[in-house]
Design an enzyme around this catalytic site. Structure first.
Site, PDB file in Angstrom:
ATOM      1  N   HIS A 147      -1.654  -6.378   1.239  1.00 44.03           N
ATOM      2  CA  HIS A 147      -0.209  -6.231   1.438  1.00 44.03           C
ATOM      3  C   HIS A 147       0.456  -7.599   1.540  1.00 44.03           C
ATOM      4  CE1 HIS A 147       3.512  -4.297   2.497  1.00 44.03           C
ATOM      5  NE2 HIS A 147       3.544  -4.800   3.718  1.00 44.03           N
ATOM      6  N   MET A 201      11.636  -1.253   4.037  1.00 47.48           N
ATOM      7  CA  MET A 201      10.406  -1.062   4.803  1.00 47.48           C
ATOM      8  C   MET A 201      10.534   0.140   5.721  1.00 47.48           C
ATOM      9  SD  MET A 201       7.321  -2.213   5.391  1.00 47.48           S
ATOM     10  CE  MET A 201       6.712  -0.565   5.725  1.00 47.48           C
ATOM     11  N   ILE A 236      13.417  -3.468  11.524  1.00 44.99           N
ATOM     12  CA  ILE A 236      12.779  -2.308  10.906  1.00 44.99           C
ATOM     13  C   ILE A 236      12.836  -1.120  11.859  1.00 44.99           C
ATOM     14  CG2 ILE A 236      10.604  -1.356  10.040  1.00 44.99           C
ATOM     15  CD1 ILE A 236       9.835  -4.238   9.242  1.00 44.99           C
ATOM     16  N   GLY A 292       8.491  -1.333  18.933  1.00 42.81           N
ATOM     17  CA  GLY A 292       9.321  -2.309  18.233  1.00 42.81           C
ATOM     18  C   GLY A 292      10.570  -1.629  17.699  1.00 42.81           C
ATOM     19  N   ARG A 350       8.297  -0.080  -4.193  1.00 42.61           N
ATOM     20  CA  ARG A 350       8.812  -1.136  -5.067  1.00 42.61           C
ATOM     21  C   ARG A 350       8.261  -1.007  -6.482  1.00 42.61           C
ATOM     22  NH1 ARG A 350       7.866  -5.827  -0.488  1.00 42.61           N
ATOM     23  NH2 ARG A 350      10.033  -6.032   0.196  1.00 42.61           N
ATOM     24  N   ILE A 402       2.663  -1.659  10.820  1.00 48.69           N
ATOM     25  CA  ILE A 402       3.572  -2.322   9.889  1.00 48.69           C
ATOM     26  C   ILE A 402       3.608  -3.824  10.129  1.00 48.69           C
ATOM     27  CG2 ILE A 402       6.001  -2.459   9.168  1.00 48.69           C
ATOM     28  CD1 ILE A 402       6.279   0.464  10.151  1.00 48.69           C
ATOM     29  N   ASP A 460       4.930  -1.310  -1.025  1.00 46.49           N
ATOM     30  CA  ASP A 460       4.456  -1.828  -2.310  1.00 46.49           C
ATOM     31  C   ASP A 460       4.524  -0.743  -3.389  1.00 46.49           C
ATOM     32  OD1 ASP A 460       3.843  -4.279  -1.073  1.00 46.49           O
ATOM     33  OD2 ASP A 460       1.883  -3.532  -0.462  1.00 46.49           O
ATOM     34  N   ASP A 464      10.431  -1.084  23.179  1.00 45.65           N
ATOM     35  CA  ASP A 464      10.605  -2.485  22.796  1.00 45.65           C
ATOM     36  C   ASP A 464      10.705  -3.308  24.078  1.00 45.65           C
ATOM     37  OD1 ASP A 464      11.069  -4.824  21.199  1.00 45.65           O
ATOM     38  OD2 ASP A 464      12.001  -3.524  19.687  1.00 45.65           O
ATOM     39  N   GLY A 471      14.105  -3.450  16.769  1.00 39.62           N
ATOM     40  CA  GLY A 471      14.120  -4.511  15.781  1.00 39.62           C
ATOM     41  C   GLY A 471      14.744  -4.105  14.459  1.00 39.62           C
TER      42      GLY A 471
END
Length: 346
Positions: free
Chosen positions: A210, A261, A46, A41, A186, A150, A183, A67, A44
């Site tokens: 999550h 992220m 992220i 991925g 943050r 993720i 998490d 990807d 993308g």
């Protein structure tokens, strides 16, 4: 033999015949060598900043970007950066074997992002199938790799991945992680702002899951110790739980939490590589198969070592506010886990 196995991976087996088995790869780079990391991925929202951060890591010697489209441009761009990591592009299902073969660590941000009005259940309908397909590739081409997942909803996609690996006979629970580092990042940031501290000096254990109420920042166990009145602690807890929605709303339909992220995922990937290298004392929170509670999957602080999860650290003692959230969390997290298991088993 290696070349033959790689070539065989490109060709589907005749119907009714199994694909050839590949030789199991080592779980870690040895003798001071760097790591082969695959990002699934990578083109993308992220995947691109995450790939940039991994390209800058001195621990990465091979960076495989995969990807379904636009991978070549991302790889070409990153390959111009003067670090040692060699970047390669792999696009589409027929190139997935080359992306995965020999990987020590596979990081999976693939899937669609959350948009305004979209729930994590909405995400499930799309991302569950993507995760299943990619994990089938991991099971076949790099069965001993560590996997950092993720793709949301993590509460459900980690059980899906585990069932794929179980069916393939390659499940190693100590190598499969749902990345919940964001998490923690943050929580550290918001608590530091509230307490007038530097974010790098704060550590908040975050347990549970999550998503929403399943995210439980244990503010009573923050280091350094701080004292928060209940109303302020409740407001902080709710902000941490709803932080993803805060970003989605702020971007007004243009995306979700991608940059933060990516940084959190890169931090977790670095922790994995440090642990695989034998560095002692590597501790991160992650969502994994766990027996710390009566839930089969749970996020908590883990000590990582060369073989994967080395120790489940004891859960911090909860105060009354946190105990109340814990009880409300259990039903929702259990439902998300069952949703993932049901999808995988069907």
């Amino acid at each position: 033999m290696e070349r033959a196995a790689r070539l065989a991976a490109h060709f589907p087996a005749p119907q009714g015949q199994a694909m050839p088995e590949l030789e199991a790869q080592p779980t870690a780079a040895r003798g001071g060598a760097g790591f082969n990391v695959a990002v699934l991925g990578a083109a993308g929202g992220i995947g691109q900043p995450l790939s940039l951060l991994l390209k800058l890591s001195p621990r990465v010697t091979q960076l495989r970007l995969y990807d379904v489209a636009n991978t070549a441009g991302v790889a070409a761009d990153l390959s111009h950066i003067n670090t040692a990591a060699r970047v390669s592009a792999h696009t589409g299902a027929d190139q997935l074997p080359d992306a995965l073969y020999g990987a020590h660590l596979v990081v999976i941000p693939a899937g669609v992002p959350r948009k305004p009005g979209m729930t994590r259940d909405d995400l499930f309908n799309i991302n569950a199938g993507i995760v299943r397909t990619l994990c089938e590739g991991v099971a076949r081409y790099c069965p001993t790799a560590w996997v950092a997942l993720i793709s949301n909803p993590v509460n459900s996609t980690v059980p899906i991945a585990a069932e794929v690996f179980r069916s393939a006979g390659t499940l190693s629970p100590g190598h499969l992680f749902g990345v919940t580092t964001l998490d923690v990042v943050r929580a550290n940031t918001f608590v530091a702002e509230a307490a007038g501290l530097h974010p790098g000096e704060v550590n908040v254990p975050v347990i549970g899951g999550h998503a929403g109420v399943t995210i439980l920042p244990v503010l009573s166990a923050v280091t350094p110790r701080i004292s928060l009145p209940e109303d302020k602690a409740r407001a902080l807890m709710e902000r941490i739980q709803d932080a993803g929605t805060e970003v989605v709303k702020a971007k007004a339909g243009a995306g979700s939490a991608t940059l933060s992220m990516a940084q959190a995922a890169a931090r977790f990937a670095e922790a994995c590589m440090r642990a695989m290298s034998g560095e002692p004392g590597v501790v991160e929170c992650a969502y994994v198969a766990s027996s710390l509670t009566d839930l089969p999957y749970f996020a908590s602080p883990l000590r990582l070592g060369p073989a994967g999860i080395e120790e489940f650290l004891p859960l911090p003692r909860l105060n009354a506010l946190e105990k109340d959230n814990f009880e409300r969390m259990k039903a929702e997290l259990q439902a998300s886990i069952h949703k993932g298991l049901d999808f995988a088993r069907k």
